[in-house]
Design an enzyme around this catalytic site. Structure first.
Site, PDB file in Angstrom:
ATOM      1  N   THR A  73     100.209  22.848  10.876  1.00  0.00           N
ATOM      2  CA  THR A  73      99.105  23.810  10.911  1.00  0.00           C
ATOM      3  C   THR A  73      97.847  23.156  11.474  1.00  0.00           C
ATOM      4  O   THR A  73      97.641  21.963  11.286  1.00  0.00           O
ATOM      5  CB  THR A  73      98.861  24.307   9.471  1.00  0.00           C
ATOM      6  OG1 THR A  73      99.984  25.099   9.088  1.00  0.00           O
ATOM      7  CG2 THR A  73      97.598  25.122   9.336  1.00  0.00           C
ATOM      8  N   ARG A 131     107.116  36.460   4.238  1.00  0.00           N
ATOM      9  CA  ARG A 131     106.344  35.438   3.508  1.00  0.00           C
ATOM     10  C   ARG A 131     104.991  35.152   4.193  1.00  0.00           C
ATOM     11  O   ARG A 131     104.896  34.997   5.395  1.00  0.00           O
ATOM     12  CB  ARG A 131     107.167  34.157   3.441  1.00  0.00           C
ATOM     13  CG  ARG A 131     106.492  32.988   2.717  1.00  0.00           C
ATOM     14  CD  ARG A 131     105.849  32.026   3.683  1.00  0.00           C
ATOM     15  NE  ARG A 131     105.355  30.831   2.981  1.00  0.00           N
ATOM     16  CZ  ARG A 131     104.534  29.942   3.542  1.00  0.00           C
ATOM     17  NH1 ARG A 131     104.102  30.117   4.770  1.00  0.00           N
ATOM     18  NH2 ARG A 131     104.128  28.897   2.865  1.00  0.00           N
ATOM     19  N   THR A 136      95.990  22.404   4.884  1.00  0.00           N
ATOM     20  CA  THR A 136      97.363  22.387   5.401  1.00  0.00           C
ATOM     21  C   THR A 136      98.274  21.831   4.315  1.00  0.00           C
ATOM     22  O   THR A 136      97.892  20.896   3.608  1.00  0.00           O
ATOM     23  CB  THR A 136      97.484  21.535   6.680  1.00  0.00           C
ATOM     24  OG1 THR A 136      98.871  21.492   7.063  1.00  0.00           O
ATOM     25  CG2 THR A 136      96.968  20.117   6.502  1.00  0.00           C
TER      26      THR A 136
HETATM   27  N1  ASP Z   1     100.035  25.893   4.867  1.00  0.00           N
HETATM   28  C1  ASP Z   1     100.984  26.416   5.802  1.00  0.00           C
HETATM   29  C2  ASP Z   1     101.787  27.495   5.138  1.00  0.00           C
HETATM   30  O1  ASP Z   1     102.135  27.330   3.988  1.00  0.00           O
HETATM   31  C3  ASP Z   1     101.915  25.389   6.348  1.00  0.00           C
HETATM   32  C4  ASP Z   1     101.218  24.229   6.991  1.00  0.00           C
HETATM   33  O2  ASP Z   1     100.180  23.787   6.536  1.00  0.00           O
HETATM   34  O3  ASP Z   1     101.769  23.733   8.003  1.00  0.00           O
HETATM   35  O4  ASP Z   1     102.103  28.457   5.771  1.00  0.00           O
END
Ligand code: ASP
Length: 364
Positions: free
Chosen positions: A198, A226, A249
């Site tokens: 992310t 989701r 993230t």
């Molecule tokens: N936080 C993001 C999610 O749960 C994933 C990520 O940080 O890459 O969708």
């Protein structure tokens, strides 16, 4: 009369929050921090060339945001400028290079928040928008709603005239293989990804305003519509001029449950009030017992270590529940900081005092 004046001045100082950096000579006039995800980043498993490629991509995003700020642009514009190149870069799990859903599609989420007005925009489950952060921004600018999903968000994007891209633009071999590995070995998203890609940015601009933005493809193999923390204002993203701006993230389910981004900002503004009260109580008294002066916010030792402590405490709560990941934070004084419990986090920061750094591993 004097008591009322003193008291109201003090109460105002509590409500007004910390003084902005640009009132202080040596504080940054502008600051920016970015991330490109946190996770298991093993030095031995990344070639020096790969490390250099990631660092160059981070520097590129940082430079784009810094350029806007140097020219007096807004925090929101700098956030967009920093995030769009990372969305276009297949190395990151946002826009091009987004992870695949269980059904084999790329469904992206993004959010943005303006700390001055606390206006916000967010979108989830879009699959044709080249730069999801720009759609989140369009939602914020439109102002009628904060959070749009799926086909409704796509329809809104048409009205906003946003650039589209074909499924092939977003799809990468690397992420396809991650989904295949997950299905073949019945792994969880955490096991297959080992890292989150992310992207996010937090900014203080020269006008004293904060902003935060976050963009993601979510988690590999996500199902049933989701939604992670990234597009949820307060969980994966938050900005408030009175306290801080945060982009997160990590394992979204845990970040949602802790309400990470807003929790950090709320604890910071509370901590600020405690500091202000303690400082005022320590002021020498005059012969009648009244404080000899009212402490101004700019006199407070509102240092980055307080913000670091608060961010670390909130990340510790995520870990306690079983999650992992990290955050980037910028304070109204322009302090930028990172907090994460993983082996690494793709990250960078820059400010008007000349600070400029990009890093991957925790010990950098
Ligand atoms: N936080 C993001 C999610 O749960 C994933 C990520 O940080 O890459 O969708």
């Amino acid at each position: 009369m004097r008591i009322i004046t003193l008291l109201s001045a003090f109460l105002f100082s509590l409500v007004a929050g910390p003084a902005f950096a640009n009132e202080e000579g040596d504080e940054p006039q502008w600051s920016i921090a970015i991330h490109g995800g946190a996770g298991t980043m093993d030095r031995d498993k990344m070639t020096p060339e790969q490390q250099a490629e990631y660092k160059a991509a981070l520097q590129n995003a940082l430079d784009a945001g810094a350029e806007v700020l140097r020219n007096g642009g807004t925090a929101v514009d700098a956030v967009k400028a920093a995030i769009t190149p990372m969305e276009d870069d297949p190395k990151f799990n946002a826009g091009r290079g987004a992870v695949f859903t269980w059904e084999g599609a790329n469904e992206m989420d993004a959010s943005i928040m303006d700390g001055k007005t606390r206006e916000a925009g967010a979108i989830t489950g879009v699959s044709t928008i080249r730069n999801p952060i720009l759609l989140a921004d369009a939602v914020m600018k439109d102002g009628r709603h904060v959070f749009l999903s799926g086909s409704g968000a796509e329809e809104f994007a048409s009205d906003a005239g946003l650039e589209r891209a074909d499924p092939e633009w977003f799809a990468t071999e690397r992420q396809k293989k991650a989904l295949e590995r997950m299905k073949a070995r019945q792994l969880s998203a955490m096991d297959v990804d080992h890292k989150f890609g992310t992207v996010g940015a937090v900014v203080l601009d020269t006008h004293g305003n904060l902003a935060a933005g976050t963009s993601t493809g979510g988690m590999t193999g996500k199902r049933w519509g989701r939604i992670g923390d990234s597009p949820i204002i307060g969980a994966g993203n938050y900005a408030d001029n009175r306290s801080c701006a945060v982009s997160a993230t990590g394992s979204g389910e845990y970040f949602i449950r802790v309400g990470v981004a807003q929790e950090i900002c709320t604890r910071l503004s509370y901590q600020y009030r405690v500091e202000a009260l303690e400082a005022q109580l320590s002021v020498p008294r005059d012969e009648k017992g009244w404080p000899s002066y009212i402490v101004h916010a700019s006199e407070l030792a509102w240092e980055s270590d307080i913000a670091q402590k608060v961010a670390d405490e909130v990340i510790a709560e995520v870990v306690e529940l079983g999650g992992s990941g990290g955050v980037i934070v910028v304070t109204p004084e322009g302090h930028t900081l990172f907090s994460f419990n993983t082996q690494g986090m793709y990250r960078g920061r820059a400010d008007s005092t000349g600070l400029n750094e990009v890093a991957i591993f925790a010990d950098e």
